[in-house]
Design an enzyme around this catalytic site. Structure first.
Site, mmCIF file in Angstrom:
data_model
loop_
_atom_site.group_PDB
_atom_site.id
_atom_site.type_symbol
_atom_site.label_atom_id
_atom_site.label_comp_id
_atom_site.label_asym_id
_atom_site.label_seq_id
_atom_site.Cartn_x
_atom_site.Cartn_y
_atom_site.Cartn_z
ATOM 1 N N ARG A 1 5.552 -78.826 59.675
ATOM 2 C CA ARG A 1 6.585 -79.489 60.214
ATOM 3 C C ARG A 1 6.323 -80.889 61.002
ATOM 4 O O ARG A 1 5.025 -80.896 61.336
ATOM 5 C CB ARG A 1 7.291 -78.617 61.177
ATOM 6 C CG ARG A 1 7.948 -77.531 60.659
ATOM 7 C CD ARG A 1 8.512 -76.742 61.423
ATOM 8 N NE ARG A 1 7.279 -75.852 62.125
ATOM 9 C CZ ARG A 1 7.661 -75.020 63.171
ATOM 10 N NH1 ARG A 1 8.812 -74.753 63.608
ATOM 11 N NH2 ARG A 1 6.632 -74.478 63.566
ATOM 12 N N CYS B 1 -5.486 -55.039 58.413
ATOM 13 C CA CYS B 1 -5.147 -55.533 59.949
ATOM 14 C C CYS B 1 -6.168 -56.629 60.029
ATOM 15 O O CYS B 1 -7.233 -56.675 60.001
ATOM 16 C CB CYS B 1 -5.384 -54.300 60.838
ATOM 17 S SG CYS B 1 -4.194 -53.163 60.625
ATOM 18 N N SER C 1 6.586 -85.448 69.818
ATOM 19 C CA SER C 1 5.750 -85.444 71.257
ATOM 20 C C SER C 1 6.162 -84.064 71.874
ATOM 21 O O SER C 1 5.448 -83.598 72.712
ATOM 22 C CB SER C 1 6.763 -86.377 72.240
ATOM 23 O OG SER C 1 8.158 -86.084 71.959
ATOM 24 N N LYS D 1 9.388 -59.074 52.405
ATOM 25 C CA LYS D 1 8.261 -59.233 51.535
ATOM 26 C C LYS D 1 8.288 -58.880 50.185
ATOM 27 O O LYS D 1 7.763 -59.359 49.109
ATOM 28 C CB LYS D 1 7.018 -58.846 52.066
ATOM 29 C CG LYS D 1 6.673 -59.610 53.664
ATOM 30 C CD LYS D 1 5.573 -59.286 54.314
ATOM 31 C CE LYS D 1 5.196 -60.041 55.553
ATOM 32 N NZ LYS D 1 3.878 -60.054 56.076
ATOM 33 N N PRO E 1 9.207 -64.487 60.771
ATOM 34 C CA PRO E 1 10.679 -64.941 60.619
ATOM 35 C C PRO E 1 10.982 -65.779 59.511
ATOM 36 O O PRO E 1 12.118 -66.068 59.106
ATOM 37 C CB PRO E 1 10.948 -65.522 62.092
ATOM 38 C CG PRO E 1 9.800 -65.030 62.955
ATOM 39 C CD PRO E 1 8.673 -64.665 61.966
HETATM 40 P P1 NAP Z 1 2.341 -67.861 62.630
HETATM 41 O O1 NAP Z 1 0.887 -68.067 63.287
HETATM 42 O O2 NAP Z 1 3.149 -67.353 63.825
HETATM 43 O O3 NAP Z 1 3.169 -69.110 61.942
HETATM 44 C C1 NAP Z 1 2.423 -69.779 60.859
HETATM 45 C C2 NAP Z 1 3.206 -71.067 60.394
HETATM 46 O O4 NAP Z 1 4.570 -70.806 60.318
HETATM 47 C C3 NAP Z 1 3.115 -71.701 61.858
HETATM 48 O O5 NAP Z 1 1.773 -72.469 61.990
HETATM 49 C C4 NAP Z 1 4.027 -73.130 61.266
HETATM 50 O O6 NAP Z 1 3.927 -74.026 60.768
HETATM 51 C C5 NAP Z 1 5.054 -72.040 60.593
HETATM 52 N N1 NAP Z 1 6.186 -71.793 61.358
HETATM 53 C C6 NAP Z 1 6.515 -71.210 62.648
HETATM 54 N N2 NAP Z 1 7.755 -71.079 62.993
HETATM 55 C C7 NAP Z 1 8.437 -71.912 62.127
HETATM 56 C C8 NAP Z 1 9.718 -72.054 62.384
HETATM 57 N N3 NAP Z 1 10.627 -71.769 63.160
HETATM 58 N N4 NAP Z 1 10.213 -72.918 61.374
HETATM 59 C C9 NAP Z 1 9.379 -73.270 59.936
HETATM 60 N N5 NAP Z 1 7.977 -73.156 60.073
HETATM 61 C C10 NAP Z 1 7.698 -72.184 61.161
HETATM 62 O O7 NAP Z 1 2.204 -66.940 61.507
HETATM 63 P P2 NAP Z 1 1.037 -65.728 61.085
HETATM 64 O O8 NAP Z 1 0.899 -64.790 62.405
HETATM 65 O O9 NAP Z 1 -0.215 -66.450 60.781
HETATM 66 O O10 NAP Z 1 1.599 -64.912 60.068
HETATM 67 C C11 NAP Z 1 1.410 -65.215 58.567
HETATM 68 C C12 NAP Z 1 1.688 -64.070 57.751
HETATM 69 O O11 NAP Z 1 0.755 -62.932 58.153
HETATM 70 C C13 NAP Z 1 2.819 -63.303 58.038
HETATM 71 O O12 NAP Z 1 3.470 -62.703 56.806
HETATM 72 C C14 NAP Z 1 2.443 -62.085 59.109
HETATM 73 O O13 NAP Z 1 3.513 -61.026 58.623
HETATM 74 C C15 NAP Z 1 1.239 -61.901 58.424
HETATM 75 N N6 NAP Z 1 0.344 -61.463 59.389
HETATM 76 C C16 NAP Z 1 -0.526 -60.387 59.462
HETATM 77 C C17 NAP Z 1 -1.128 -59.802 60.351
HETATM 78 C C18 NAP Z 1 -2.186 -58.627 60.087
HETATM 79 O O14 NAP Z 1 -2.749 -58.048 60.968
HETATM 80 N N7 NAP Z 1 -2.062 -58.335 58.974
HETATM 81 C C19 NAP Z 1 -1.291 -60.384 61.561
HETATM 82 C C20 NAP Z 1 -0.451 -61.573 62.009
HETATM 83 C C21 NAP Z 1 0.335 -62.004 60.701
HETATM 84 P P3 NAP Z 1 3.773 -75.407 60.901
HETATM 85 O O15 NAP Z 1 3.858 -75.592 62.546
HETATM 86 O O16 NAP Z 1 2.493 -76.168 60.322
HETATM 87 O O17 NAP Z 1 4.999 -76.161 60.282
#
Ligand code: NAP
Length: 316
Positions: free
Chosen positions: A36, A154, A40, A133, A87
């Site tokens: 995105r 995990c 600022s 998913k 989300p």
């Molecule tokens: P995250 O850090 O919360 O977010 C990933 C990216 O999504 C952000 O850097 C942002 O990219 C984009 N994003 C966030 N909010 C947004 C919004 N409102 N609108 C548009 N884009 C948005 O994600 P994550 O925790 O890495 O999760 C990624 C995947 O891994 C998910 O499927 C989650 O369920 C999974 N997961 C698994 C584990 C596990 O232990 N297995 C742990 C955590 C997550 P930009 O700012 O660059 O646009």
């Protein structure tokens, strides 16, 4: 010389995504991150990460998740990996549409990175989370897009921080259930590496890859005892009963009912190790035996010396 696939990462600035971006660069792929627009309001840590990406040679493309904008970028790459936050999982329909129109993508990895969605039966809040998913997997199949689904189990640093809380001064550790169920904890850097390897691998096309390296299968009690050996301290244990966890999953409002349901599935029921990996399955450490993954023992050594910072978001 072999021409490396160009990889585009959505969510590349996120918790999992940044590890995928770093792995992609270190494996020599021209790497693009769709993010995105920076302004600022952007938090300083994201700005810093984007600067780091720039110096690593990553191409940052700033834009919204809007068809024409993403189509233009997708046309320039070979592989798309999506690590958007939970989300935003259904937003991937826009990426699927654009990949379908572009017609050039050799592989798409959707935002999964957790349970093998179709082989566990968790409590309803976690099931609803997985259903989204699964829907995305069905949409990809229906669109005929070559894909790989990643079950990373995990994230190890995340859950070590959550369970052991090494940052807090404490003499008790909370144990969910009786602490005996086996989980799989994979270091985030390895999740990134396995994901990029799988994205380039003809053997994984239209398949699920499960990350279950043998040295990373561990129960809470084993994890605590290993940590006690490493720090030379014996902790007390505060057990939270299964009944209490189920009750919380039924009474907490969404989305707070999701993390407790995940805890129940992973650490009380042991769902992530509750099915055998058969000959038909693809397991990451078997696919890439030469890759030296970080074992849980090694990760705890990292925690002793230079602990990875806890992630702020609740898992999911
Ligand atoms: P995250 O850090 O919360 O977010 C990933 C990216 O999504 C952000 O850097 C942002 O990219 C984009 N994003 C966030 N909010 C947004 C919004 N409102 N609108 C548009 N884009 C948005 O994600 P994550 O925790 O890495 O999760 C990624 C995947 O891994 C998910 O499927 C989650 O369920 C999974 N997961 C698994 C584990 C596990 O232990 N297995 C742990 C955590 C997550 P930009 O700012 O660059 O646009």
């Amino acid at each position: 010389m072999e021409k490396k696939n160009r990889i585009l990462v959505f969510g590349g600035t996120g918790y999992i995504g940044k590890n995928i971006v770093k792995a992609s660069v270190s494996l020599g792929h021209p790497t693009l991150v769709y993010t995105r627009p920076l302004n600022s309001q952007t938090c300083p840590s994201k700005t810093q990460l984007c600067n780091d990406f720039n110096s690593m040679g990553v191409t940052l493309v700033q834009g919204e998740l809007q068809h024409d904008q993403i189509l233009k970028v997708i046309k320039q790459v070979d592989i798309v990996i999506c690590a958007l936050a939970y989300p935003q999982v259904m937003e991937q329909l826009k990426i699927i549409d654009a990949i379908k129109v572009a017609g050039n993508i050799k592989r798409f990895i959707p935002s999964g990175f957790g349970a093998e969605e179709e082989r566990i039966n968790p409590l309803p809040p976690f099931q609803a989370f997985l259903d989204k998913k699964i829907n995305i997997r069905r949409e990809i199949e229906a669109a005929g897009i070559p894909y790989t689904s990643v079950s990373a189990n995990c994230c190890a640093a995340y859950f070590v921080n959550y369970l052991l809380r090494p940052y807090e001064k404490r003499n008790q550790i909370v144990v969910y259930g009786n602490g005996e169920a086996k989980a799989v904890l994979n270091y985030e850097e390895d999740v990134g590496m396995y994901t990029v390897k799988a994205a380039n691998d003809p053997r994984t096309c239209n398949r699920v890859v499960i990350y279950r390296p043998p040295k990373n299968i561990i129960s809470q009690n084993e994890l605590i005892s290993l940590w006690e050996q490493k720090c030379g301290y014996t902790f007390g244990k505060a057990f939270v009963s299964e009944e209490e966890i189920v009750k919380r999953s039924q009474t907490l409002p969404p989305p707070d009912n999701i993390p407790v349901s995940i805890l129940h599935s992973v650490f009380v029921r042991g769902d992530f190790t509750g099915f055998e990996i058969g000959e038909e399955d693809l397991e990451a450490s078997q696919l890439y035996p030469d890759y030296n993954y970080t074992s849980i023992r090694q990760l705890l050594d990292i925690f002793l010396v230079d602990p990875p910072a806890p992630a702020s978001a609740a898992f999911g």
